[in-house]
Scaffold this active site. Sequence first.
Site, PDB file in Angstrom:
ATOM      1  N   LYS A  81      -5.901  -4.987 -11.164  1.00  0.00           N
ATOM      2  CA  LYS A  81      -6.424  -5.450  -9.940  1.00  0.00           C
ATOM      3  C   LYS A  81      -7.749  -5.025  -9.642  1.00  0.00           C
ATOM      4  O   LYS A  81      -8.697  -5.976  -9.319  1.00  0.00           O
ATOM      5  CB  LYS A  81      -5.297  -5.029  -8.737  1.00  0.00           C
ATOM      6  CG  LYS A  81      -6.093  -5.587  -7.593  1.00  0.00           C
ATOM      7  CD  LYS A  81      -5.440  -4.957  -6.188  1.00  0.00           C
ATOM      8  CE  LYS A  81      -5.936  -3.870  -6.064  1.00  0.00           C
ATOM      9  NZ  LYS A  81      -7.395  -3.839  -5.144  1.00  0.00           N
ATOM     10  N   HIS A 118       1.051   1.176  -8.008  1.00  0.00           N
ATOM     11  CA  HIS A 118       0.985   2.379  -8.640  1.00  0.00           C
ATOM     12  C   HIS A 118       2.285   2.901  -9.532  1.00  0.00           C
ATOM     13  O   HIS A 118       2.231   3.496 -10.712  1.00  0.00           O
ATOM     14  CB  HIS A 118       0.807   3.574  -7.734  1.00  0.00           C
ATOM     15  CG  HIS A 118      -0.516   3.395  -7.148  1.00  0.00           C
ATOM     16  ND1 HIS A 118      -0.729   3.149  -5.655  1.00  0.00           N
ATOM     17  CD2 HIS A 118      -1.860   3.672  -7.646  1.00  0.00           C
ATOM     18  CE1 HIS A 118      -1.914   3.084  -5.255  1.00  0.00           C
ATOM     19  NE2 HIS A 118      -2.666   3.388  -6.338  1.00  0.00           N
TER      20      HIS A 118
END
Length: 437
Positions: A296, A184
Amino acid sequence: MAPVTVHIALGSNLGDRTAHLETALQRLAQVPGIELVRRSAWRESALQGDGPPQGAFCNGVAELRTTLPPLALLGVLKELERQAGRVLPAPRNHPRPLDLDLVFYGDFTIDSRELVVPHPRWHERAFVVEPLQELGVEIAARPRRATPVVIGPPAELAAQCSQWLAGGCVLGLVPTMGSLHPGHRSLMEIARAECDRVVATIFVNPLQFGPGEDFAAYPRSLERDVELCRSAGVDAVFAPSVAQMYDPEFASHVAVGAAADGMEGALRPGHFAGVATVVARLFAISRPHRAYFGEKDAQQLAVIRRLQRDLGFPLQIVGCPIVREGDGLAMSSRNVYLGPADRAAASILVRSLRSAAHAFQRGETDRDRLVARARTVLATEPRAAVDYVELRREGDLALLPPGKVAGGRMLIAARFRDGVRPVRLLDNMSLHEVVDA
Ligand code: PAF
């Protein structure tokens, strides 16, 4: 215009530091519309924050009276930095002959692309606070901004974003469900480098969890997450409650088509409609120029790209590279639930992807043989219960016909069940990705 009292912070850690500061003040005093009232003593301080090794700073604060409007004064300060030999735009936290920051411009509050006053971090810096006190400035009464500002109600986020957009800022949005990790953080850093203001959202979205899935148990750590956002340079964290995000009358849902078929869409019915609904709502509230998502979750990214095109949101979707642990495991908030043996075994996903990419790069182009190659490697790890292995078209992840492929993205999902609770892990890789033999 009536003269305004202004405070500027001065700093230098390159060359003859005090000469740079004194010269800047002399030049300032010569500018029509600027009167130098007084200055604090110069004091030494070390660099605050990350940066290359460098010498100590010489700092101080000067009080001016000026009839120049804020942006004109800012232009003068930048010009003085240039005259002192500073190359602008300057890399962050590198040594510099002269740094001039506008701390206060009277009681004005400005938050635009070019200028933020009061300076957003003035109160965190002893080398600004102490000289201000020395000059007798009533600092207790001065506004100080929490960075990042943490916002719950959607209307408050909308108002904050509107203000930034009206100030000409390029706005970046990083939607997350919290439990933040370096993956993140990399999205936030990419957004930080490309945008003037960055909003991160932390919202565990109930709409995208099916019955029996881990909504209640999904890891939540708001305080730690806000700290990570702060260190990544995020300006606002949007962390609404479920009731704030979806009022009791909430009834609209975004249906997604073929992009949501198969793979995660087949295993988690309704999941992508939940993702698309919350993402559409986040886009509508914040109206960003760019929104950042991790590669991802490749199918999620394909769904969101479709959503953006179909509904015409005027923004750019930015896909960001997967961040991996040392053994190659893709970072995910759910990795914390893996037991030690499963954690060690989980790198089988990336190893099987690399094996298929390697085979492709050595000449294997048959779709099914490439999939079989990844499956063979996965089968060597009995802890991994494979949900799917698919080779899809790059980008939109459409099905590829059997036979020869010129490339593609291989996607894998597998379950591990010996940790705190069963965990499903996803990973994917382009066949063109350069991998070690
Ligand atoms: O990827 C996620 O964390 C979520 O699916 C998202 C995009 C923030 C929507 O809730």
